[in-house]
Design a protein around this motif. Structure first.
Motif, short mmCIF file in Angstrom:
data_model
loop_
_atom_site.label_atom_id
_atom_site.label_comp_id
_atom_site.label_asym_id
_atom_site.label_seq_id
_atom_site.Cartn_x
_atom_site.Cartn_y
_atom_site.Cartn_z
N ALA A 151 -4.91 12.14 -18.55
CA ALA A 151 -4.15 12.74 -17.46
C ALA A 151 -4.32 11.94 -16.17
N GLY A 152 -3.35 12.08 -15.29
CA GLY A 152 -3.40 11.39 -14.01
C GLY A 152 -2.90 12.27 -12.89
N ALA B 149 -6.23 19.03 -7.98
CA ALA B 149 -5.43 18.21 -8.90
C ALA B 149 -6.32 17.41 -9.83
N ILE B 150 -7.39 16.86 -9.30
CA ILE B 150 -8.32 16.09 -10.13
C ILE B 150 -8.99 17.00 -11.16
N THR B 151 -9.31 18.21 -10.75
CA THR B 151 -9.90 19.19 -11.68
C THR B 151 -8.92 19.53 -12.80
N LEU B 152 -7.65 19.74 -12.44
CA LEU B 152 -6.63 20.03 -13.45
C LEU B 152 -6.48 18.87 -14.43
N PHE C 165 0.38 8.25 -19.18
CA PHE C 165 -0.31 9.51 -18.92
C PHE C 165 0.09 10.56 -19.95
N SER C 166 -0.89 11.27 -20.46
CA SER C 166 -0.61 12.38 -21.36
C SER C 166 -0.19 13.61 -20.57
N ARG C 167 -0.56 13.64 -19.29
CA ARG C 167 -0.27 14.79 -18.43
C ARG C 167 -0.39 14.31 -16.99
N LEU C 168 0.57 14.65 -16.16
CA LEU C 168 0.55 14.18 -14.77
C LEU C 168 0.60 15.37 -13.82
N ILE C 169 -0.35 15.39 -12.89
CA ILE C 169 -0.43 16.44 -11.88
C ILE C 169 0.09 15.87 -10.56
N GLY C 170 0.96 16.60 -9.92
CA GLY C 170 1.48 16.15 -8.62
C GLY C 170 0.77 16.82 -7.46
N PRO D 188 0.82 -1.22 0.00
CA PRO D 188 0.00 0.00 0.00
C PRO D 188 0.85 1.27 0.00
N GLY D 189 0.42 2.23 -0.81
CA GLY D 189 1.12 3.50 -0.83
C GLY D 189 2.40 3.50 -1.62
N ARG D 190 2.64 2.43 -2.39
CA ARG D 190 3.83 2.35 -3.25
C ARG D 190 3.36 2.21 -4.69
N LEU D 191 3.29 3.33 -5.42
CA LEU D 191 2.69 3.38 -6.76
C LEU D 191 1.38 2.60 -6.79
N GLU D 192 0.53 2.91 -5.83
CA GLU D 192 -0.77 2.24 -5.67
C GLU D 192 -1.87 3.04 -6.35
N VAL D 193 -2.58 2.40 -7.25
CA VAL D 193 -3.70 3.04 -7.93
C VAL D 193 -4.94 2.95 -7.03
N VAL D 194 -5.52 4.11 -6.70
CA VAL D 194 -6.66 4.13 -5.78
C VAL D 194 -7.93 4.68 -6.41
N ARG D 195 -7.84 5.18 -7.65
CA ARG D 195 -9.02 5.75 -8.30
C ARG D 195 -8.79 5.79 -9.79
N SER D 196 -9.86 5.72 -10.54
CA SER D 196 -9.79 5.89 -12.00
C SER D 196 -10.68 7.04 -12.42
N SER D 197 -10.43 7.53 -13.66
CA SER D 197 -11.22 8.62 -14.26
C SER D 197 -11.25 9.89 -13.41
N PRO D 198 -10.17 10.59 -13.25
CA PRO D 198 -8.83 10.25 -13.70
C PRO D 198 -8.12 9.29 -12.74
N THR D 199 -7.06 8.70 -13.22
CA THR D 199 -6.28 7.79 -12.40
C THR D 199 -5.55 8.57 -11.31
N VAL D 200 -5.68 8.11 -10.07
CA VAL D 200 -4.95 8.71 -8.94
C VAL D 200 -4.04 7.63 -8.36
N VAL D 201 -2.77 7.94 -8.31
CA VAL D 201 -1.75 7.01 -7.82
C VAL D 201 -1.14 7.59 -6.55
N LEU D 202 -0.87 6.74 -5.57
CA LEU D 202 -0.24 7.16 -4.33
C LEU D 202 1.16 6.56 -4.24
#
Length: 507
Positions: free
Chosen positions: A486-487, A473-476, A402-407, A366-380
């Motif tokens: 984007a993710g 971030a999700i809005t961006l 990802f075409s664009r990644l928000i941190g 958990p918490g190591r490049l863990e995908v927790v949501r889609s549309s958009p994809t959120v990774v922790l």
């Protein structure tokens, strides 16, 4: 959601080898030899049941939850994990009055800077696959304090956690009264873990250091296997300002006659570790020489590996984790378990390949490049130092299109924040800086000032509250059709990741 891209035995070193010869060999080797990229191949699925619940929720029973909160409050009243008095005197005194529970089982001790928890989870899964009962002690926790103490791959039940605390509490108070300083938060938890493992009882304990090695509270065990994950600069105010100085502290986990599983290291850190091993008459297995990653392919949901262990080659291993660093962790974990079973030194054989495949396919981190949501994809990802950030950046770039990644970044104030941000700068289109709820969190305005220097003013957005930062971030990520792929990556601290996990409904 942006889908991930599809796509011999070695004897122990001769005891007559000189230390200088070993150092020369380590210095001359190519550090990239351990990873040989292979061509694309169809993924063959290997089934394996996931490890037990990795991040437990709060207890459903109100009374149990109340009792757990009371224990958490009592522990929080002690010295925190960042306030240390470098000594094992207090924990040794606690072990003494408890009857030395840490000597009731063999153990594998893990130190290093990055990758310790993931490696510990892999070792645990491998041992479970060979029907050994395990205890695992790791830190820090992502969401629940009970994650730190695991039995057979699952966090200890809240009721058992509370019972263990109450059992050792009188002894803790006895030691408190005898010592100049009370036992710290981490020391009490370490005592709880060792007592819980003896009470279970476990066949083997997998123990991650809290910080360092020599004077870490966990270092009252006599481990037959010492694991050293990659060393880099972190906790420099306590451990040293160079990899060699840090390695000197961490080398304290190497016990007389033990086997040392050494991940790839900076040369000066490797020299220190090898010298300590020679002094302790320990056998050393080095990544890239005695073991390593032979090939690695990106696969849906993770990666497909061929690992070279101490007992031979293990093919078609599916690991449901992203990033080259996790492949290296897998090689280290496999060799540690082989060493625990005496393979490579005492026996010339391989472990059962089906058990190995099933174990690795079950690993969760958990918490190591863990995908927790889609549309958009959120990774922790819990990266909190430059080396961890570089590994996370490389892993997410490799595994996701990802075409664009928000941190979303919230850090602790005692870290190399500039170095962390510089590692992420090439992959973040924009960054939302924030802060978690703890006193250790870096002030959001201080973090923003550094972020502006690294990213430029037009790429930095400031949101003091983590929930607002996630929403921003999700809005961006969603704002324009052309960025449909984007993710969002949430990172900077284990605490930030844990709180984000809760906010995103994973708690």
């Amino acid at each position: 959601m942006s889908e991930p891209r599809p796509s011999d035995r070695h004897d122990a070193p001769d005891p007559d080898d000189t230390f200088e010869g070993i150092v020369d060999e380590a210095t001359q080797r190519d550090p990239d030899l351990a990873v040989i990229e292979a061509g694309s191949r169809t993924l063959r699925a290997h089934s394996g049941q996931p490890q037990g619940e990795a991040v437990p929720a709060r207890p459903a029973d109100p009374e149990t939850d109340k009792a757990l909160r009371a224990v958490e409050q009592e522990l929080a009243g002690r010295w925190g994990e960042t306030k240390l008095e470098p000594s094992v005197t207090r924990i040794a005194a606690l072990m003494d009055v408890l009857g030395e529970p840490q000597r009731a089982y063999p153990s594998i001790h893990i130190t290093g800077t990055n990758g310790k928890t993931s490696t510990a989870r892999m070792i645990e899964a491998l041992l479970n696959a060979f029907e050994l009962r395990t205890g695992r002690y790791t830190s820090p926790h992502v969401q629940s304090i009970t994650e730190r103490i695991s039995l057979d791959g699952s966090p200890i039940e809240p009721e058992r956690f509370i019972e263990t605390y109450e059992d050792i509490k009188p002894y803790v108070e006895m030691v408190d009264a005898q010592q100049p300083y009370r036992l710290s938060f981490f020391e009490v938890l370490t005592g709880m873990a060792y007592a819980a493992f003896a009470d279970a009882p476990v066949d083997v304990a997998v123990v991650e250091v809290g910080m360092g090695g020599t004077w870490d509270a966990t270092n009252v065990i006599d481990s037959t296997v010492a694991v050293v994950t990659p060393i880099s600069l972190d906790h420099t105010d306590r451990l040293g300002t160079t990899p060699a100085e840090i390695a000197g502290e961490k080398s304290g986990v190497i016990k007389q006659g033990a086997t040392v599983i050494l991940a790839q290291q900076p040369v000066d850190a490797a020299q220190v570790m090898l010298k300590k091993a020679v002094e302790a008459d320990a056998t050393v297995a080095r990544e890239g020489m005695e073991f390593g990653v032979t090939s690695r392919e990106i696969a849906v949901g993770g990666q497909l590996l061929t690992l070279r262990g101490l007992g031979g080659e293990y093919t078609d291993i599916f690991l449901p984790l992203y990033g080259a660093h996790q492949a290296h962790n897998a090689a280290v974990a496999l060799s540690a378990v082989e060493a625990f079973f005496g393979i490579g030194a005492e026996q010339a054989r391989s472990l059962d390949i089906d058990a190995i495949r099933k174990a690795f396919a079950s690993v969760l981190s958990p918490g190591r490049l863990e995908v927790v949501r889609s549309s958009p994809t959120v990774v922790l990802d819990a990266a909190h130092n430059p080396a961890g950030a570089k590994a996370a950046a490389d892993g997410i770039s490799e595994a996701f299109s990802f075409s664009r990644l928000i941190g979303v970044v919230g850090t602790s104030g005692d870290k190399d924040v500039r170095g962390l941000l510089e590692a992420f700068e090439p992959i973040f289109a924009e960054i939302v800086v924030t802060q978690n709820s703890t006193a250790r969190a870096m002030d959001v305005d201080e973090l923003a000032a550094i972020a502006v220097e690294v990213f430029g003013d037009d790429r930095v957005q400031v949101e003091p509250r983590l929930d607002d930062a996630l929403e921003a971030a999700i809005t961006l990520a969603e704002e324009e059709d052309e960025y449909a792929g984007a993710g969002v990556l949430v990172t900077g601290s284990v605490i930030t990741v844990g709180e984000a996990r809760l906010l995103l409904g994973r708690g």
